[in-house]
Design a protein around this motif. Structure first.
Motif, PDB file in Angstrom:
ATOM      1  N   GLY A 188       0.801  -1.221   0.000  1.00 47.26           N
ATOM      2  CA  GLY A 188       0.000   0.000   0.000  1.00 47.26           C
ATOM      3  C   GLY A 188       0.831   1.267   0.000  1.00 47.26           C
ATOM      4  N   GLY A 189       2.167   1.141  -0.105  1.00 50.16           N
ATOM      5  CA  GLY A 189       3.036   2.310  -0.114  1.00 50.16           C
ATOM      6  C   GLY A 189       2.967   3.083  -1.422  1.00 50.16           C
ATOM      7  N   LYS A 190       3.662   4.215  -1.439  1.00 50.52           N
ATOM      8  CA  LYS A 190       3.639   5.088  -2.617  1.00 50.52           C
ATOM      9  C   LYS A 190       5.056   5.312  -3.127  1.00 50.52           C
ATOM     10  CE  LYS A 190       2.038   9.581  -4.301  1.00 50.52           C
ATOM     11  NZ  LYS A 190       1.455  10.895  -3.953  1.00 50.52           N
ATOM     12  N   ILE A 191       5.222   5.214  -4.447  1.00 51.92           N
ATOM     13  CA  ILE A 191       6.520   5.429  -5.093  1.00 51.92           C
ATOM     14  C   ILE A 191       6.339   6.439  -6.219  1.00 51.92           C
ATOM     15  CG2 ILE A 191       8.416   4.355  -6.370  1.00 51.92           C
ATOM     16  CD1 ILE A 191       7.518   1.673  -5.023  1.00 51.92           C
ATOM     17  N   ASP A 192       7.131   7.511  -6.188  1.00 50.61           N
ATOM     18  CA  ASP A 192       7.062   8.550  -7.216  1.00 50.61           C
ATOM     19  C   ASP A 192       8.384   8.600  -7.968  1.00 50.61           C
ATOM     20  OD1 ASP A 192       4.419   9.986  -6.768  1.00 50.61           O
ATOM     21  OD2 ASP A 192       5.268  10.042  -4.750  1.00 50.61           O
ATOM     22  N   ILE A 193       8.294   8.567  -9.288  1.00 48.43           N
ATOM     23  CA  ILE A 193       9.483   8.675 -10.149  1.00 48.43           C
ATOM     24  C   ILE A 193       9.412  10.011 -10.880  1.00 48.43           C
ATOM     25  CG2 ILE A 193      10.729   7.704 -12.122  1.00 48.43           C
ATOM     26  CD1 ILE A 193       8.429   5.425 -10.213  1.00 48.43           C
ATOM     27  N   TYR A 194      10.503  10.790 -10.841  1.00 48.27           N
ATOM     28  CA  TYR A 194      10.532  12.123 -11.444  1.00 48.27           C
ATOM     29  C   TYR A 194      11.625  12.210 -12.512  1.00 48.27           C
ATOM     30  CZ  TYR A 194       7.818  13.517  -7.310  1.00 48.27           C
ATOM     31  OH  TYR A 194       6.863  13.616  -6.339  1.00 48.27           O
ATOM     32  N   TRP A 195      11.313  12.933 -13.569  1.00 49.89           N
ATOM     33  CA  TRP A 195      12.323  13.315 -14.569  1.00 49.89           C
ATOM     34  C   TRP A 195      12.219  14.838 -14.727  1.00 49.89           C
ATOM     35  CZ3 TRP A 195      16.693  12.275 -16.520  1.00 49.89           C
ATOM     36  CH2 TRP A 195      17.131  12.814 -17.725  1.00 49.89           C
ATOM     37  N   LYS A 196      13.294  15.535 -14.302  1.00 48.58           N
ATOM     38  CA  LYS A 196      13.261  16.999 -14.293  1.00 48.58           C
ATOM     39  C   LYS A 196      14.645  17.533 -14.628  1.00 48.58           C
ATOM     40  CE  LYS A 196      13.712  16.545  -9.277  1.00 48.58           C
ATOM     41  NZ  LYS A 196      13.069  16.742  -7.965  1.00 48.58           N
ATOM     42  N   GLU A 197      14.772  18.837 -14.653  1.00 50.08           N
ATOM     43  CA  GLU A 197      16.058  19.453 -14.975  1.00 50.08           C
ATOM     44  C   GLU A 197      16.315  20.668 -14.097  1.00 50.08           C
ATOM     45  OE1 GLU A 197      16.197  21.771 -18.766  1.00 50.08           O
ATOM     46  OE2 GLU A 197      14.229  20.855 -19.133  1.00 50.08           O
ATOM     47  N   THR A 198      17.602  20.923 -13.855  1.00 51.06           N
ATOM     48  CA  THR A 198      18.047  22.129 -13.167  1.00 51.06           C
ATOM     49  C   THR A 198      18.871  22.955 -14.151  1.00 51.06           C
ATOM     50  OG1 THR A 198      20.082  21.096 -12.356  1.00 51.06           O
ATOM     51  CG2 THR A 198      18.126  20.849 -10.982  1.00 51.06           C
ATOM     52  N   ASP A 199      19.517  23.990 -13.660  1.00 46.87           N
ATOM     53  CA  ASP A 199      20.325  24.826 -14.557  1.00 46.87           C
ATOM     54  C   ASP A 199      21.470  24.044 -15.182  1.00 46.87           C
ATOM     55  OD1 ASP A 199      18.730  26.974 -14.008  1.00 46.87           O
ATOM     56  OD2 ASP A 199      20.017  27.761 -12.406  1.00 46.87           O
ATOM     57  N   CYS A 209      19.497  10.613  -9.472  1.00 38.94           N
ATOM     58  CA  CYS A 209      20.591  10.489 -10.438  1.00 38.94           C
ATOM     59  C   CYS A 209      20.781  11.829 -11.135  1.00 38.94           C
ATOM     60  CB  CYS A 209      20.270   9.418 -11.478  1.00 38.94           C
ATOM     61  SG  CYS A 209      19.931   7.791 -10.794  1.00 38.94           S
ATOM     62  N   TYR A 210      21.954  12.422 -10.979  1.00 38.86           N
ATOM     63  CA  TYR A 210      22.268  13.709 -11.619  1.00 38.86           C
ATOM     64  C   TYR A 210      23.142  13.455 -12.842  1.00 38.86           C
ATOM     65  CZ  TYR A 210      20.421  16.261  -7.597  1.00 38.86           C
ATOM     66  OH  TYR A 210      19.586  16.790  -6.627  1.00 38.86           O
ATOM     67  N   LEU A 211      22.652  13.901 -14.000  1.00 45.74           N
ATOM     68  CA  LEU A 211      23.395  13.754 -15.255  1.00 45.74           C
ATOM     69  C   LEU A 211      23.657  15.127 -15.844  1.00 45.74           C
ATOM     70  CD1 LEU A 211      21.223  10.873 -16.729  1.00 45.74           C
ATOM     71  CD2 LEU A 211      23.578  10.645 -15.917  1.00 45.74           C
ATOM     72  N   PRO A 212      24.834  15.363 -16.380  1.00 47.11           N
ATOM     73  CA  PRO A 212      25.151  16.685 -16.927  1.00 47.11           C
ATOM     74  C   PRO A 212      24.380  16.980 -18.205  1.00 47.11           C
ATOM     75  CG  PRO A 212      26.926  15.160 -17.412  1.00 47.11           C
ATOM     76  CD  PRO A 212      25.959  14.422 -16.519  1.00 47.11           C
ATOM     77  N   LYS A 213      23.944  18.232 -18.367  1.00 48.91           N
ATOM     78  CA  LYS A 213      23.229  18.610 -19.594  1.00 48.91           C
ATOM     79  C   LYS A 213      24.147  18.576 -20.799  1.00 48.91           C
ATOM     80  CE  LYS A 213      19.410  21.472 -17.967  1.00 48.91           C
ATOM     81  NZ  LYS A 213      18.805  22.824 -17.999  1.00 48.91           N
ATOM     82  N   SER A 214      25.410  18.992 -20.597  1.00 48.25           N
ATOM     83  CA  SER A 214      26.357  19.039 -21.722  1.00 48.25           C
ATOM     84  C   SER A 214      27.067  17.699 -21.842  1.00 48.25           C
ATOM     85  CB  SER A 214      27.370  20.141 -21.501  1.00 48.25           C
ATOM     86  OG  SER A 214      28.058  19.964 -20.281  1.00 48.25           O
TER      87      SER A 214
END
Length: 430
Positions: free
Chosen positions: A342-353, A425-430
């Motif tokens: 009954g737990g909750k799991i949220d997966i996000y895909w977003k970006e920073t500067d 997980c942090y991945l570089p934009k360039s």
């Protein structure tokens, strides 16, 4: 105070002479001419003293200044005192530099001082052996023209010196060098070079050993698992009495197979196996994560967990699709395994500067703070019993960390006991 007294004496002496000469000259109607002659003579005398000062400072090798009366004598004396003080300081600095060079010459590690533009200003004897440098020709040369390894050129262009770089020596390809650059002042950098050939060799032996053992284990495990599947109580009723032991054996054989697969995967990542890494390409992460979420819902099954995917970016990422899918699915499936019913799991895909970020958040039991720094170690378990019951191999987060590092990223873990965890997980934009 002493200098002021001499200045005052000089001024009043000159004023008195001008007054007396002007007074005498006025008796013959030549006051202006007489004063001009006195001023000219005074200037000529000062020029002579300046000439003596210049010869003493520039041309003369004598330590002692020329003698002179009045103000010039005071100037000569002060300069002499300053010179003596400077000579003492210079001698002291030379001693410090000599000690520094002697100590760095004794180091087994190479040490170089380069400018902000990469020009070599100094290096020790170990650098000559490790890099093949020569003091007679390479001082003043750009280090990046002499050390042309592609990884080192990229290391310099990025200028991220937090982690050292390991490359083969240009003087001897059998030597493996660990290079660390530390900027100091505004225009200089210290380059430290260590010979890590033995460590590199031991690491290679370890990788080969793990890969070979994993390969050797795969065949007997496949045979064992195949025969266990054949021993079906429905086909052979006489085996009904040992059905439970057979089921446990099947499960353990399956777990062992997963462990071997993870070990082989890590071995390929360690070796940077091109066949496994594949060609890098632009990946639509939204499609990948949507597919992983669908698989996670199937894995959740009767646990009736709420699994949601939130996309806040349409950015693609250039990388190995196989590796990234392995890393992201590891995090999502871990959340499914360790989050309660009954737990909750949220997966996000977003970006920073600067980064693209994939996050997995759950409201599970959480992890104690002292365990977090060690979670990415191979075979490290927070709770040995719980991990085994869930079928974990203890290698999942090590694989995630390794994949992210190969793509120029990193893993960030935050967790609170009783509230849940967040793996990002942090991945570089360039």
């Amino acid at each position: 105070m002493w200098t002021n007294r001499f200045w005052q004496a000089e001024f009043w002496t000159l004023a008195f002479i001008i007054f007396v000469v002007g007074l005498i000259g006025s008796l013959f109607d030549r006051a202006a001419a007489s004063i001009a002659v006195i001023i000219f003579g005074y200037l000529l005398w000062n020029l002579i003293q300046l000439s003596r000062l210049y010869k003493w400072l520039v041309k003369s090798k004598s330590l002692y200044p020329p003698s002179a009366p009045g103000l010039w004598g005071d100037i000569f004396n002060h300069l002499y005192v300053l010179q003596r003080k400077n000579r003492k300081e210079l001698k002291k600095l030379k001693g410090i530099i000599s000690e520094f060079r002697a100590s760095t010459s004794a180091l087994k590690e190479g040490a170089l001082i380069i400018s902000n533009q990469g020009e070599i200003r100094w290096f020790n004897k170990a650098s000559e052996k490790l890099l093949g440098l020569k003091a007679s020709t390479d001082i003043g040369q750009r280090l990046f023209n002499l050390l042309r390894h592609p990884s080192f050129i990229e290391y310099e262009q990025v200028r991220d010196y937090e982690k050292p770089l390991t490359i083969p020596s240009p003087a001897d390809e059998k030597l493996m060098l660990n290079i660390h650059i530390t900027p100091y002042n505004n225009d200089q950098r210290l380059v430290m070079i260590r010979d890590v050939t033995e460590k590199h060799h031991l690491e290679r032996v370890r990788q080969d050993f793990v890969a070979n053992v994993s390969h050797e284990l795969r065949t007997p495990l496949t045979v064992i698992h195949g025969y266990l599947e054949m021993l079906d109580p429905e086909v052979y009723p006489e085996l009904s009495k040992v059905e439970k032991p057979l089921q446990m054996m099947r499960q353990q054989a399956l777990n062992m197979g997963h462990l071997v697969d993870d070990l082989l995967l890590l071995s390929r990542l360690d070796a940077k196996d091109p066949a496994h890494n594949g060609n890098k390409k632009d990946i639509d992460i939204n499609i990948m994560l949507d597919s992983i979420c669908a698989e996670a819902r199937v894995l959740s099954g009767e646990k009736n967990q709420t699994i949601l995917f939130h996309s806040y970016s349409n950015k693609t990422f250039c990388g190995s699709e196989k590796q990234l899918r392995s890393a992201f699915s590891n995090l999502v499936f871990n959340a499914v395994r360790y989050t309660q019913k009954g737990g909750k799991i949220d997966i996000y895909w977003k970006e920073t500067d600067e980064n693209l970020v994939m996050s997995v958040c759950d409201n599970g039991p959480g992890i104690e703070e002292e365990h977090i720094p060690r979670l990415t170690e191979r075979f490290y378990r927070v709770d040995t019993g719980r991990n085994r019951s869930q079928g974990g191999t203890g290698l999942g987060l090590a694989i995630v960390k390794h994949v992210l590092e190969m793509h120029g990223g990193y893993l960030n873990i935050q967790s609170t006991v009783g509230k849940g965890s967040e793996f990002s997980c942090y991945l570089p934009k360039s």
